[in-house]
Design a protein around this motif. Sequence first.
Motif, mmCIF file in Angstrom:
data_model
loop_
_atom_site.group_PDB
_atom_site.id
_atom_site.type_symbol
_atom_site.label_atom_id
_atom_site.label_comp_id
_atom_site.label_asym_id
_atom_site.label_seq_id
_atom_site.Cartn_x
_atom_site.Cartn_y
_atom_site.Cartn_z
ATOM 1 N N THR A 227 0.854 -1.189 0.000
ATOM 2 C CA THR A 227 0.000 0.000 0.000
ATOM 3 C C THR A 227 0.883 1.229 0.000
ATOM 4 O O THR A 227 1.369 1.682 1.046
ATOM 5 C CB THR A 227 -0.931 -0.007 1.229
ATOM 6 N N ASN A 228 1.097 1.778 -1.178
ATOM 7 C CA ASN A 228 2.001 2.917 -1.330
ATOM 8 C C ASN A 228 1.402 4.045 -2.159
ATOM 9 O O ASN A 228 2.075 5.018 -2.475
ATOM 10 C CB ASN A 228 3.311 2.461 -1.985
ATOM 11 N N SER A 229 0.129 3.905 -2.535
ATOM 12 C CA SER A 229 -0.533 4.909 -3.364
ATOM 13 C C SER A 229 -2.015 4.918 -3.024
ATOM 14 O O SER A 229 -2.563 3.915 -2.545
ATOM 15 C CB SER A 229 -0.338 4.582 -4.850
ATOM 16 N N VAL A 230 -2.671 6.057 -3.284
ATOM 17 C CA VAL A 230 -4.114 6.147 -3.029
ATOM 18 C C VAL A 230 -4.893 5.210 -3.937
ATOM 19 O O VAL A 230 -6.068 4.911 -3.676
ATOM 20 C CB VAL A 230 -4.620 7.596 -3.199
ATOM 21 N N THR A 231 -4.285 4.731 -4.995
ATOM 22 C CA THR A 231 -4.969 3.802 -5.899
ATOM 23 C C THR A 231 -4.760 2.343 -5.524
ATOM 24 O O THR A 231 -5.397 1.466 -6.102
ATOM 25 C CB THR A 231 -4.486 4.025 -7.346
ATOM 26 N N ASP A 232 -3.871 2.065 -4.586
ATOM 27 C CA ASP A 232 -3.636 0.688 -4.164
ATOM 28 C C ASP A 232 -4.832 0.175 -3.364
ATOM 29 O O ASP A 232 -5.447 0.926 -2.597
ATOM 30 C CB ASP A 232 -2.373 0.598 -3.309
ATOM 31 N N PRO A 233 -5.162 -1.123 -3.489
ATOM 32 C CA PRO A 233 -6.327 -1.669 -2.774
ATOM 33 C C PRO A 233 -6.250 -1.473 -1.266
ATOM 34 O O PRO A 233 -7.272 -1.284 -0.599
ATOM 35 C CB PRO A 233 -6.295 -3.155 -3.142
ATOM 36 N N GLY A 234 -5.050 -1.519 -0.712
ATOM 37 C CA GLY A 234 -4.916 -1.409 0.736
ATOM 38 C C GLY A 234 -5.170 -0.019 1.272
ATOM 39 O O GLY A 234 -5.421 0.149 2.481
#
Length: 821
Positions: free
Chosen positions: A659-666
């Motif tokens: 989870t490293n971006s606002v678009t990542d599922p997490g």
Amino acid sequence: MRILLGLCCLLPLIASAQSSMQTRWAAQVDPAHPLPEYPRPQMVREQWENLNGLWDYAITDKTATAPKQYDGTIIVPYPIESALSGVKRALLPTQLLWYKKTLIKHAVQKDERILLHFGAVDWQATVYINGKEIGAHTGGYQQFSLDVTDALQQEYNDLVVSVYDPTDEGPNPHGKQVLQPQNINYTASSGIWQTVWLETVPAAHISNVQLTPDIDSGQLRIKVNATGTTKDYTIEAIASNGSSVKGNVNSTLILPVSNAHYWSPNDPFLYNLSVRLLYKGKVTDTIGSYFGMRKISVQNERLYLNNQYTFHLGVLDQGFWPDGLYTAPTDDALQFDIRAIRNMGFNTIRKHIKIEPDRWYYYADKLGVLVWQDMVTCANGSREAQEEFEKENKENISQLYNHPSIVVWVLFNEGWARYNQEDLTKALKKADPSRLVDGHSGENYDRGSPENPNDKWAGSDLTDVHEYPGPGLAPALPGKARVLGEWGGVRVATPSHQWNPAEGWGYIQVSAAGFASKYAFMLRHLALYEEEGLSGAIYTQPFDVETEENGLITYDREVIKIPSEKMRQIHSALQPNANSYADQLQLQLADTANPDNQYAALLAQYKQGKKDPEFIRSLAQMAVRVNDKVNASRLSGDFIRTTPDLYTRANLKFIGQFTNSVTDPGFQFFLKNRERIDAVSGQGQAEQKVMNIIFRDEIMPFLTSQGNTPNWTMFEKHITTLYGDPGEEIYLRARAIHSLNNNDWNNFSAAIVPYILKYGERVSASELNIFGAFVSANADRLYKLGKKKEAIEWEEKALAMVAEKDKPAIKVALEEMKKEK
């Protein structure tokens, strides 16, 4: 002064924590009767009862009294943090852990007593029977016993134990246990972690036996202490070779051992010993014991065993287990570690800042291994911690004194909380002159050590350095042997046998295919140092421990990274008897092929519908290694959707890795479940993760595009609509810092007040002090502009924000502003 516009002050996401890794012995644990073996092999009696098994437990506030209701059951003696306990909960320094068990009083004779024994309870234990306190003990590694005869009623009795354990936040020696595991420190083990048992003894009985072999004079010195009225009592000791001696209680007896059969790793011969307490010639108490005839010494600046030069080829063994933490799952597991180490051709174990149960040392004695025993590190530099360290050291020596395997006491490690080194080293040597003392292992790693060119190891029998990866050579000093107290640390990652793949580490890393040749190369250098005068070397380490993956065998004790026969062959240059240490053990050989070569085939299985969580976890890690970012993100999303219990530290850590971006599922998972995540990971952890990502994905691009005069009002609505409070918090912080760096005092004022009022509790003291300084600077600016009322308001805000040491200057400025012209 310019503030860096970033989030370096924010907390790391989630501390390392337990995974679901188990050893093969976990399935053999009987919850009703775990670790059923007699726990004290050097003082064996017939009449005893093992109390291990299911107890009630509760966790309360530290100030609470005994609970009326308990939280559930726990399997004693596994630490409450361990999976094998059946609880797997952390104990905080603000809490007490309570245990409760029903005791059934068995019939005893008039002159008999019932003793309640605890192998070890970490750290402060108070014991109650039927609501009455009967005793207490402080020390996380030492045995203690209580006479409970008079407290027991007929038939059923309530035994309650309360435990306080601050782990790494108190004055207690705690080894490598910490509340938040990281790198070289591991998950804590609180409460009862060794066997609890009852023993029936005569009113006058043997309480302690001290055995000191002397091979030069062919004798064993025996001192037997007894408890109770001992008038008209005598002692008789009979060895298995037929030799015997009689004498008085609490005095030293000399047992002749002519033509002694020496104990050594090559021939770990032990004599059985029966010690009897007699009243007017009649035996009233008997214990079974054993001893080994061996001598450890320094001669010609070398290590000698039984007056023969012996190179100590060893490993740094930390005694942690993935399922039991400080406690081995079974007795077979406990001895497996020593067998596995010998099987690789080592003759020495440095037991690293942990005291093991007596049965571990029994197996070291019986199987044959030289033990360097560390003292458990002093907690900190306070006098309270130092007094506790010295007290527990004395108890450690007394408790372990009789084991022939122990040949070296190690006082300090790498300068950790080191103090008064020379005096304490000499005191340790005086307490036990029969062994060697290593006053400071890895002195070269002690950055605070005073320079003393004449002797950095004053009072010590050894000069000892650490060298990673090494090897290295300690300096030569008259009368001292030269040893390498730690070296190696080579990481070989072993997929499917890792505690936390995302955080696995070592001092250097090699592939499984290249490890054997790398290790052989290092051993050739070690052999050269031996020719120059090195007498011992301790490799880090025999087993992986949590995220530390530099073991020769994986943490679950399943996979060996170099074949045992190859290890013995490599070691034979320094340990000529290495091949004779071969043992039949169940160990897989590490796959020397690159597992990532299977990625395409495994990805195809995933696309065809294989979606179990552990498979997805492993495949996602592989996707990262082969740089398949698209599928790594997709796999992490599937993991979130398919895993039934996401709220474990290990699972949260795994999701966080992807989870490293606002678009990542997490991201949405962390944003929407902050409270539940924080309950597992620690206050503010999820919030900080989310804010870091918002800053990188939203705020940095916004500032880059807007220059020095951004449209903050429009951006605030965008950020708070999408991300709620975390968006607002990082927005206000960024606006305040950006405005300061550009001398935009109006925007600074508009941001700093709501930021401090709403989120000030989460702002670190150092950052708050920095902001306070700028608030004061703004007050000074307003004052110079003639806006005295506003200036006073801002200076009062600054006074509330800055640290105590900076308040006097602010107060002076505030008083000046308040003065009327």
